[in-house]
Design an enzyme around this catalytic site. Sequence first.
Site, PDB file in Angstrom:
ATOM      1  N   CYS A  10      55.717  33.751  25.946  1.00 32.44           N
ATOM      2  CA  CYS A  10      54.154  33.760  26.389  1.00 32.44           C
ATOM      3  C   CYS A  10      53.532  34.199  24.928  1.00 32.44           C
ATOM      4  O   CYS A  10      52.241  34.018  24.862  1.00 32.44           O
ATOM      5  CB  CYS A  10      53.988  34.848  27.333  1.00 32.44           C
ATOM      6  SG  CYS A  10      54.904  34.623  28.866  1.00 32.44           S
ATOM      7  N   ASP A  24      53.716  37.541  23.407  1.00 31.00           N
ATOM      8  CA  ASP A  24      53.867  38.826  23.378  1.00 31.00           C
ATOM      9  C   ASP A  24      54.901  39.516  23.935  1.00 31.00           C
ATOM     10  O   ASP A  24      55.207  39.057  24.975  1.00 31.00           O
ATOM     11  CB  ASP A  24      52.450  39.501  23.903  1.00 31.00           C
ATOM     12  CG  ASP A  24      51.204  38.734  23.064  1.00 31.00           C
ATOM     13  OD1 ASP A  24      51.370  39.009  21.948  1.00 31.00           O
ATOM     14  OD2 ASP A  24      50.319  38.519  23.709  1.00 31.00           O
ATOM     15  N   CYS A  57      50.407  39.154  18.847  1.00 31.59           N
ATOM     16  CA  CYS A  57      49.142  38.853  18.252  1.00 31.59           C
ATOM     17  C   CYS A  57      48.702  40.119  17.777  1.00 31.59           C
ATOM     18  O   CYS A  57      49.182  41.353  18.061  1.00 31.59           O
ATOM     19  CB  CYS A  57      48.092  38.033  19.040  1.00 31.59           C
ATOM     20  SG  CYS A  57      47.536  39.129  20.390  1.00 31.59           S
ATOM     21  N   CYS A  77      47.535  38.816  28.756  1.00 24.98           N
ATOM     22  CA  CYS A  77      48.883  38.688  27.891  1.00 24.98           C
ATOM     23  C   CYS A  77      49.303  39.699  26.992  1.00 24.98           C
ATOM     24  O   CYS A  77      50.202  40.002  26.714  1.00 24.98           O
ATOM     25  CB  CYS A  77      48.893  37.359  27.619  1.00 24.98           C
ATOM     26  SG  CYS A  77      47.671  37.050  26.147  1.00 24.98           S
TER      27      CYS A  77
END
Lengths: 184, 394
Positions: free
Chosen positions: A34, A36, A59, A103
């Site tokens: 995904c 993360d 991120c 997320c």
Amino acid sequence: MQYSETVMDHFRSPRNVGVIEDADGVGEEGNPVCGDMMTFYIKVKDNRLEDVKFQTFGCGAAIAVSSMVSEMAKGKTLDEALKITNKSVAEHLGGLPKNKMHCSNLGADALHKAIEDYRNKQKSKEEKPPARLDKEGGQCKCPYCGEAMDCQLGSQHSCKVVLKECPACKKPMRSDAEKCPNCG
Amino acid sequence: MKTIYFDHIAGNPLDPRVKEAMLPYLTDIFGNPQSMHSFGEQTREAIDEARAQVAQLINASSEELFFTASGTESNNFALKGLALANQSKGKHIVVSAIEHQSILHSAKFLEKLGFKISHVGVDKYGIVSRDELARQLTDETTLVSIMLANSEVGTIEPIAGLTGLVKEKGILFHCDAVAAVGNIPVDVNELRIDALSMAANQFYGPSGAAALYVRKGVRILPLLDGGIQEEGRRAGTENVPVIVGMGKAARLAWEEMPKRSEYLRSLRDSLIKELTNKIDYLYFTGHPENRLPHHASFCVEFIEGEAMLLSLSMEGMAVSSGSACTSRALKASHVLKAIGVGDALAQGSIVFSLGMSNAKKDIEYLTGAFPAIIDRLRKMSPLYTKHIQKKGDK
């Protein structure tokens, strides 16, 4: 920039990055698929988070979230730390972009998992009190070779002797011995 | 802080010569090209000249070119317009798996109208499988759409080797050449293409100017109905300044292409060489030779693209990534998936697209700074730590 100044600050210089080698609890949340993934390491003393460290794959938001969680959690009692929510982390960061709320905002979950891990370990220790080896100067020693060893029974150590608990006197003995050296 | 732009695939800066050519049409020359008076005549002539310039760039004739407002519009126009105009012959369309969203989503739209859509796969370099394409063509197939160059991995498709196969069955071939036109030579006759999309901001022209080439005699329905602008194929008052800009930019690209591509290729190759030498677990994506001259793309293992992008941005460098976090839709690039890059590795996608304003020292600045950024992020990454531990255990 889509991120707040606080997020950028935590991304630029994240607090408490790293691994605690002898952590009392470890919690992992997320999935690289995904985008993360976070791992939290905690050190607990007197029911307080004495140290918190994390590693994050993800991120800018994910890194800032982990950093903020570590900062918020450090020094708190376990129960206080369990009250940290993903929502409050986002608030402390001055908000997160809407599409990152789900997320990337997993830090509190990862921390809670670490606390849960710690509590589970404590529980299993209580349920099965290990037969203690005689401690000399704070260090457990093997009654056969005198070498320092883990205080836990059942594991093999450097002189290849596996210890067990004597059913009679509860003292450690060789798992393959027929007579207990202590009580006979 | 010094800023360096390495994201030309997302959009080019305007060439100052193009700007000069556009300026009069933003100020003094404003007539509606459809007006019969002298004001209209001035802008009409300007559009005619621009159309000829753009046509020359792809070896088409002027009457085969229709101006639109974006590459996305050209792709929508082509896919929907060609499919709907030819639906009496069949309702099957084939597109590649690595097309731009404007093609894939147009195809989805047609699917809702009852068309059948097939996606043809690609190999690990992103090259479309000719055999699979051949297998997918049926008597119902009316249109095939395959891009000329992919913006995410830079690969140039061997279109000339595919069109014969499609044309001999009487099927139309559309090519999304937005990333290619102006950067590599494109000849619609040599490639035997029926329709081709292009956009000005890929070759130093303005945003908001694009075109669709449609071969003479090919039927297409318009997206926009209204007046007789663009021969009735695209109604709406012409956006004269940007069309003039697109013409000028096309002219300059046509004249300067060999010089530009030689320059960009040498910068690009040194970037690839330096990064490959300096960084471990760096995977090159796309075709090593058949690729856009200004394009270098990689996946960096154990870290995520947006974090790299932000870090580079903090040091003044602009790049792009196909990672899930970078996309607003939060989905990893369908292109990387199609070429077989694993889900986790795809998160480390990073794309450098160079332009004429980049100098050798910019590449040196980048290749100097990037390894430290990767190092910093990897030290934070649980995946990297796990990898190192595993390596130590062996």
